[in-house]
Write a protein that holds these residues in place. Structure first.
Motif, PDB file in Angstrom:
ATOM      1  N   UNK A 116       0.820  -1.199   0.000  1.00 10.94           N
ATOM      2  CA  UNK A 116       0.000   0.000   0.000  1.00 10.94           C
ATOM      3  C   UNK A 116       0.865   1.265   0.000  1.00 10.94           C
ATOM      4  N   UNK A 117       2.012   1.164   0.669  1.00  6.90           N
ATOM      5  CA  UNK A 117       2.928   2.309   0.623  1.00  6.90           C
ATOM      6  C   UNK A 117       3.440   2.546  -0.793  1.00  6.90           C
ATOM      7  N   UNK A 118       3.734   1.448  -1.512  1.00  5.79           N
ATOM      8  CA  UNK A 118       4.162   1.581  -2.904  1.00  5.79           C
ATOM      9  C   UNK A 118       3.033   2.151  -3.762  1.00  5.79           C
ATOM     10  N   UNK A 119       1.811   1.700  -3.485  1.00  5.39           N
ATOM     11  CA  UNK A 119       0.659   2.228  -4.224  1.00  5.39           C
ATOM     12  C   UNK A 119       0.496   3.729  -3.974  1.00  5.39           C
ATOM     13  N   UNK A 120       0.667   4.121  -2.699  1.00  5.06           N
ATOM     14  CA  UNK A 120       0.518   5.537  -2.369  1.00  5.06           C
ATOM     15  C   UNK A 120       1.633   6.358  -3.020  1.00  5.06           C
ATOM     16  N   UNK A 121       2.842   5.790  -3.070  1.00  2.69           N
ATOM     17  CA  UNK A 121       3.942   6.466  -3.750  1.00  2.69           C
ATOM     18  C   UNK A 121       3.624   6.654  -5.231  1.00  2.69           C
ATOM     19  N   UNK A 122       3.055   5.619  -5.850  1.00  2.00           N
ATOM     20  CA  UNK A 122       2.680   5.729  -7.260  1.00  2.00           C
ATOM     21  C   UNK A 122       1.577   6.765  -7.457  1.00  2.00           C
ATOM     22  N   UNK A 123       0.638   6.849  -6.495  1.00  2.00           N
ATOM     23  CA  UNK A 123      -0.428   7.852  -6.582  1.00  2.00           C
ATOM     24  C   UNK A 123       0.144   9.266  -6.553  1.00  2.00           C
ATOM     25  N   UNK A 124       1.121   9.486  -5.691  1.00  2.00           N
ATOM     26  CA  UNK A 124       1.738  10.804  -5.601  1.00  2.00           C
ATOM     27  C   UNK A 124       2.424  11.172  -6.918  1.00  2.00           C
ATOM     28  N   UNK A 125       3.139  10.216  -7.512  1.00  2.00           N
ATOM     29  CA  UNK A 125       3.803  10.484  -8.790  1.00  2.00           C
ATOM     30  C   UNK A 125       2.780  10.753  -9.887  1.00  2.00           C
TER      31      UNK A 125
END
Length: 493
Positions: A312-321
């Motif tokens: 989920x942290x990786x998903x959130x990082x992708x959302x920010x990008x």
């Protein structure tokens, strides 16, 4: 000043001589034709509005009262009902980029340009043509020449650094250019004068665009015939001159644009700084996800929950990008484009000041010639008269040394001056009319620009806010899914 500034001015192109009969209008257009077909239902407020502008342009109102009047006109225009324009509209869509002659040295990208309109000046209500970037450049350059009093929207420079850094045939570059051309087309569609010009008509609908281009090249506006030296001389002479009697309306207009540029530049700088911080935060979330995955391998009892948490942290990082690329980057590009559009408007105001300066310089020159003629006439009548200026004094001294300072020489000079005075009087009259009419057009252009600016600011802020809300909503949904899994972790005390 050039030898014949009035003939070379080419101002009559502001009357839009090359435009087709203007019988239609877009709903966003604030100015209509009094004798155009299809305008029977338009109320008299538009005519009164144009009259108020003309009256304001020739009045001697103080800057404060002129500023209040301009603001009141803009407010009234913004509140006008679109139905008042009889439902005239235009929509231009730039889409479907295709690589032509792919693999060869002559490779280029063409774009489908779809036009939908109910303007009577267009023979077809729907038309689709293909145009390349150079065609858009040609369109803009010739619109600037044909309509010097109009704020012609800018297009991105072909050699802009942002474009050179990457593959100019790459999908990201092509899409960015398409969006730039779309903004240019939208501004043309919203402009009540440019949208109905013959050049725009040919660009949007002609199946023989090359022939149409050659026709426009072979029939340039009159002002383009002036020599380069004349143009440079005007520029150099007036580069160090200022308008003697600034018009308060245009002073306020320029200051208003400058404040807008300063404000939008500050916003652009802050948003860009925030974009960099979000990029850093996205990288930090990636590093944190890797750390939680490593921790999961050490804690065998909660490996699965920790791995899911890291995902989920990786998903959130992708959302920010994704938010930075799709929302913030787009905001910065659009705001930069709006700043360039504002700069085009300021250039038109500078050109208006140039017209006024031409009138003032001609008037001053005429006054000096008349004074010198009166001085020579007084000498012939036996009266004493002091020379006007150092150059006149030196010329008198040289004439005395040569023995040519007699009554016959002075009469010949007076005769020549009379002819020159007649020419200058006509030139001053024409320059005054040019300056006045140009000022009237710039006032109208400012209102059109203000409407377009408000529309674009609304779009920019809406896209930015929607992107932020979408990112946060998706992030909340993702974190809501992981919370039950984390709550099932049992800790034995």
């Amino acid at each position: 000043m050039s030898s014949n500034p009035i003939d070379e001015d080419g101002f009559h192109s502001i009357a839009w001589d090359d435009a087709p009969p203007r019988t239609g209008f877009s709903p966003s257009s604030p100015f209509g034709e009094e004798d155009g077909e299809g305008f029977e239902t338009i109320s008299s407020t538009s005519a009164a509005h144009d009259e108020s502008i003309a009256a304001a342009s020739t009045s001697t109102a103080t800057p404060s009262t002129a500023g209040l009047g301009a603001r009141r006109e803009r407010q009234e225009l913004a509140e006008a009902d679109l139905e008042e324009w009889n439902g005239r509209w235009m929509s231009i869509e730039v889409r479907e980029p295709i690589k032509e002659h792919e693999g060869s040295k002559d490779m280029y990208v063409s774009y489908a340009v779809k036009t939908q309109t109910n303007l009577p000046t267009f023979p077809r209500s729907v038309a689709v043509v293909r145009r390349r970037f150079q065609d858009f450049v040609f369109l803009r350059e010739h619109l600037v020449k044909s309509f010097p009093a109009c704020v012609v929207p800018p297009i991105p420079d072909k050699h802009r650094l942002e474009y050179i850094k990457g593959d100019r045939f790459g999908p990201e570059f092509i899409e960015r250019r398409r969006l730039d051309l779309q903004r240019f087309a939208d501004r043309i569609a919203r402009h009540p004068t440019l949208q109905r010009s013959q050049l725009v008509n040919d660009f949007l609908q002609s199946s023989e665009w090359t022939v149409a281009k050659h026709h426009h090249i072979s029939h340039p506006p009159p002002d383009s015939h002036s020599s380069l030296m004349d143009s440079l001389s005007d520029t150099f002479i007036n580069a160090f001159s200022k308008v003697r009697k600034p018009d308060g309306r245009f002073v306020e207009m320029a200051e208003e644009l400058e404040r807008f540029e300063e404000g939008l530049t500050s916003v652009e700088r802050l948003v860009g700084r925030g974009k960099g911080r979000v990029d850093d935060l996205s990288t930090d979330y990636q590093d944190m996800a890797a750390a939680y995955q490593g921790l999961g391998y050490l804690e065998s009892g909660i490996t699965e929950p920790l791995n899911r948490f890291a995902e989920k942290m990786l998903d959130f990082s992708a959302l920010l990008k994704h938010m930075n690329q799709s929302t913030v980057e787009r905001f910065l590009i659009q705001s930069h484009s709006l700043l360039a559009y504002t700069a085009s408007h300021r250039n038109v105001i500078k050109l208006r000041d140039q017209k006024q300066l031409d009138f003032e310089e001609l008037s001053a020159y005429l006054s000096a010639i008349v004074s010198e003629r009166d001085r020579l006439a007084a000498l012939n009548s036996g009266h004493s008269a002091a020379p006007v200026g150092l150059s006149t004094y030196l010329r008198d001294q040289v004439d005395k040394l040569r023995g040519t300072d007699d009554i016959h020489t002075r009469r010949e000079r007076i005769r020549k001056m009379d002819g020159k005075i007649n020419e200058l009087q006509e030139a001053v009259t024409n320059a005054h009319e040019t300056s006045t009419e140009f000022s009237d057009e710039v006032l109208k252009e400012h209102l059109i620009f203000e409407l377009s600016k408000k529309e674009e600011m609304k779009e920019i802020l809406q896209i930015y806010s929607d992107g932020q809300v979408e990112m946060l909503q998706r992030a909340m949904d993702d974190w809501d899914k992981i919370i039950p899994l984390l709550q099932r972790i049992r800790v034995d005390v």
